[in-house]
Design a protein around this motif. Sequence first.
Motif, PDB file in Angstrom:
ATOM      1  N   ALA A 166      19.714   0.158   8.709  1.00 38.02           N
ATOM      2  CA  ALA A 166      18.610   0.964   8.192  1.00 38.02           C
ATOM      3  C   ALA A 166      19.113   2.303   7.656  1.00 38.02           C
ATOM      4  O   ALA A 166      18.592   2.812   6.650  1.00 38.02           O
ATOM      5  N   LEU A 167      20.118   2.866   8.310  1.00 37.01           N
ATOM      6  CA  LEU A 167      20.692   4.127   7.828  1.00 37.01           C
ATOM      7  C   LEU A 167      21.249   3.971   6.420  1.00 37.01           C
ATOM      8  O   LEU A 167      21.164   4.893   5.594  1.00 37.01           O
ATOM      9  N   LEU A 168      21.828   2.803   6.149  1.00 33.73           N
ATOM     10  CA  LEU A 168      22.333   2.538   4.806  1.00 33.73           C
ATOM     11  C   LEU A 168      21.183   2.508   3.805  1.00 33.73           C
ATOM     12  O   LEU A 168      21.308   2.999   2.674  1.00 33.73           O
ATOM     13  N   GLY A 169      20.049   1.945   4.224  1.00 36.01           N
ATOM     14  CA  GLY A 169      18.881   1.927   3.348  1.00 36.01           C
ATOM     15  C   GLY A 169      18.366   3.325   3.046  1.00 36.01           C
ATOM     16  O   GLY A 169      17.979   3.620   1.902  1.00 36.01           O
ATOM     17  N   TYR A 170      18.353   4.205   4.035  1.00 36.27           N
ATOM     18  CA  TYR A 170      17.897   5.572   3.809  1.00 36.27           C
ATOM     19  C   TYR A 170      18.774   6.288   2.782  1.00 36.27           C
ATOM     20  O   TYR A 170      18.283   7.107   1.991  1.00 36.27           O
ATOM     21  N   TYR A 171      20.070   5.994   2.825  1.00 27.54           N
ATOM     22  CA  TYR A 171      20.994   6.661   1.913  1.00 27.54           C
ATOM     23  C   TYR A 171      20.891   6.106   0.490  1.00 27.54           C
ATOM     24  O   TYR A 171      20.887   6.860  -0.486  1.00 27.54           O
ATOM     25  N   LEU A 172      20.804   4.773   0.388  1.00 28.02           N
ATOM     26  CA  LEU A 172      20.839   4.138  -0.935  1.00 28.02           C
ATOM     27  C   LEU A 172      19.481   4.151  -1.633  1.00 28.02           C
ATOM     28  O   LEU A 172      19.430   4.080  -2.872  1.00 28.02           O
ATOM     29  N   TYR A 173      18.393   4.217  -0.859  1.00 30.48           N
ATOM     30  CA  TYR A 173      17.075   4.114  -1.480  1.00 30.48           C
ATOM     31  C   TYR A 173      16.134   5.151  -0.872  1.00 30.48           C
ATOM     32  O   TYR A 173      15.281   4.832  -0.043  1.00 30.48           O
ATOM     33  N   PRO A 174      16.251   6.402  -1.274  1.00 31.89           N
ATOM     34  CA  PRO A 174      15.310   7.415  -0.776  1.00 31.89           C
ATOM     35  C   PRO A 174      13.904   7.084  -1.251  1.00 31.89           C
ATOM     36  O   PRO A 174      13.688   6.690  -2.399  1.00 31.89           O
ATOM     37  N   LEU A 175      12.952   7.244  -0.359  1.00 27.69           N
ATOM     38  CA  LEU A 175      11.576   6.862  -0.677  1.00 27.69           C
ATOM     39  C   LEU A 175      10.603   7.821  -0.011  1.00 27.69           C
ATOM     40  O   LEU A 175      10.681   8.068   1.198  1.00 27.69           O
ATOM     41  N   ALA A 176       9.685   8.338  -0.797  1.00 25.89           N
ATOM     42  CA  ALA A 176       8.638   9.194  -0.250  1.00 25.89           C
ATOM     43  C   ALA A 176       7.551   8.332   0.374  1.00 25.89           C
ATOM     44  O   ALA A 176       7.206   7.274  -0.159  1.00 25.89           O
ATOM     45  N   PRO A 177       6.984   8.764   1.489  1.00 28.18           N
ATOM     46  CA  PRO A 177       5.847   8.022   2.061  1.00 28.18           C
ATOM     47  C   PRO A 177       4.614   8.212   1.187  1.00 28.18           C
ATOM     48  O   PRO A 177       4.541   9.158   0.391  1.00 28.18           O
ATOM     49  N   PRO A 178       3.621   7.348   1.336  1.00 26.15           N
ATOM     50  CA  PRO A 178       2.415   7.466   0.494  1.00 26.15           C
ATOM     51  C   PRO A 178       1.745   8.831   0.569  1.00 26.15           C
ATOM     52  O   PRO A 178       1.236   9.337  -0.448  1.00 26.15           O
ATOM     53  N   ARG A 179       1.725   9.463   1.744  1.00 29.23           N
ATOM     54  CA  ARG A 179       1.026  10.735   1.902  1.00 29.23           C
ATOM     55  C   ARG A 179       1.657  11.866   1.092  1.00 29.23           C
ATOM     56  O   ARG A 179       1.027  12.913   0.897  1.00 29.23           O
ATOM     57  N   LEU A 180       2.913  11.687   0.624  1.00 31.21           N
ATOM     58  CA  LEU A 180       3.585  12.724  -0.161  1.00 31.21           C
ATOM     59  C   LEU A 180       3.639  12.402  -1.648  1.00 31.21           C
ATOM     60  O   LEU A 180       4.255  13.145  -2.410  1.00 31.21           O
ATOM     61  N   MET A 181       3.008  11.321  -2.066  1.00 29.35           N
ATOM     62  CA  MET A 181       3.056  10.942  -3.473  1.00 29.35           C
ATOM     63  C   MET A 181       2.277  11.930  -4.355  1.00 29.35           C
ATOM     64  O   MET A 181       1.262  12.500  -3.933  1.00 29.35           O
ATOM     65  N   ASN A 182       2.773  12.109  -5.560  1.00 25.87           N
ATOM     66  CA  ASN A 182       2.076  12.945  -6.531  1.00 25.87           C
ATOM     67  C   ASN A 182       1.008  12.119  -7.239  1.00 25.87           C
ATOM     68  O   ASN A 182       1.246  10.992  -7.662  1.00 25.87           O
ATOM     69  N   GLY A 183      -0.185  12.687  -7.357  1.00 23.50           N
ATOM     70  CA  GLY A 183      -1.244  12.029  -8.092  1.00 23.50           C
ATOM     71  C   GLY A 183      -1.951  10.928  -7.325  1.00 23.50           C
ATOM     72  O   GLY A 183      -2.832  10.261  -7.883  1.00 23.50           O
ATOM     73  N   ALA A 184      -1.578  10.686  -6.077  1.00 20.33           N
ATOM     74  CA  ALA A 184      -2.249   9.668  -5.275  1.00 20.33           C
ATOM     75  C   ALA A 184      -3.296  10.346  -4.382  1.00 20.33           C
ATOM     76  O   ALA A 184      -3.330  11.568  -4.237  1.00 20.33           O
ATOM     77  N   ASN A 185      -4.134   9.551  -3.800  1.00 20.75           N
ATOM     78  CA  ASN A 185      -5.248  10.091  -3.015  1.00 20.75           C
ATOM     79  C   ASN A 185      -5.109   9.750  -1.538  1.00 20.75           C
ATOM     80  O   ASN A 185      -6.094   9.510  -0.851  1.00 20.75           O
ATOM     81  N   PHE A 186      -3.872   9.709  -1.040  1.00 21.13           N
ATOM     82  CA  PHE A 186      -3.653   9.399   0.367  1.00 21.13           C
ATOM     83  C   PHE A 186      -3.920  10.634   1.227  1.00 21.13           C
ATOM     84  O   PHE A 186      -3.750  11.781   0.786  1.00 21.13           O
TER      85      PHE A 186
END
Length: 328
Positions: A166-186
Amino acid sequence: MEDSLPMGETDVTAQEGRSTAGPSPIVGEAAPEPPATSHAAGTSGWQARLRSLRSPGRPRIWFEILLIAVSYWLYSLVRNAVPEQKAQALANADWIWSAEKSLGLAFEETVNHAVNSVTWLIVSMNYYYATLHFVVTIGVLVWLFRRHPGRYAATRLVLFATTAVALLGYYLYPLAPPRLMNGANFIDTVLVHETWGSMASGNFKNMSNQYAAMPSMHIGWSLWCGLTIFALASAPWARILGLLYPTLTLVVIVATANHFWLDAVGGMICLAFGYAVSRAWYGSLPHHLPKWVPSRQGGRLTGVRSARLPRPSPEPAPEPETAGARRS
């Protein structure tokens, strides 16, 4: 006078009308075998050590406590040391959200708003997200240690390998959670309801990497707990709870807007990798290994339930001999 025999032939000596043959002291004597080389002995010792490591053994409590504490500290250190690539993480979140919409499975926002409308429910889920992730995982480890010591190391290896990849996934594929998305209504439920809990929200947000949502270890760890309980528990109600736990965790991570459902798929893939590593090392899936094992020290059995064996029945006394038998 006896004729001398050529060197290298068999000597024959007449003794009391019999002849005895003996090998020549030079040719007939076999050369001593050379002792085993240190290289061969070292190789054999290394192989024996490897076999010992790959066989289930009785876990030692203080070693396990230290190992788990150090491992989680390293996990947190590495996870939070991954650079927060905000722009790339937000772009990846937009891509995943678009992909889910194209599949007709973009339901996270609907679930987030529906559960948030029930205050007691969303607050409970906030605390669930913050606490059970650790409490249940540690509880299952303790249960394995006490009730299934022969399967403990293999099952623990599944958890460790899952977390490492999982640590490898965090490094290779950074991803914002839905609550931090721009333009979304979470809705960030921890902020709205002022509950403590999420290390990626509120006052704790500076202590954790905000853009390490893929894969979801809430799902990876909860599914590890659920499958372990389902495979090893004997009570039907416990096995049912084992399956319900990761299912409810999936609802919680979506309702609190901490993960997409595709993050859960990533956690499942990591868990499958963990099981593959454990099976390759121990030669079997954890629940197929023996429940109780002998100690590695001194050949003394520990962790083995003793069984009361029936005492052997005494042998019948021999019948006394008759007078006629004595006279014969």
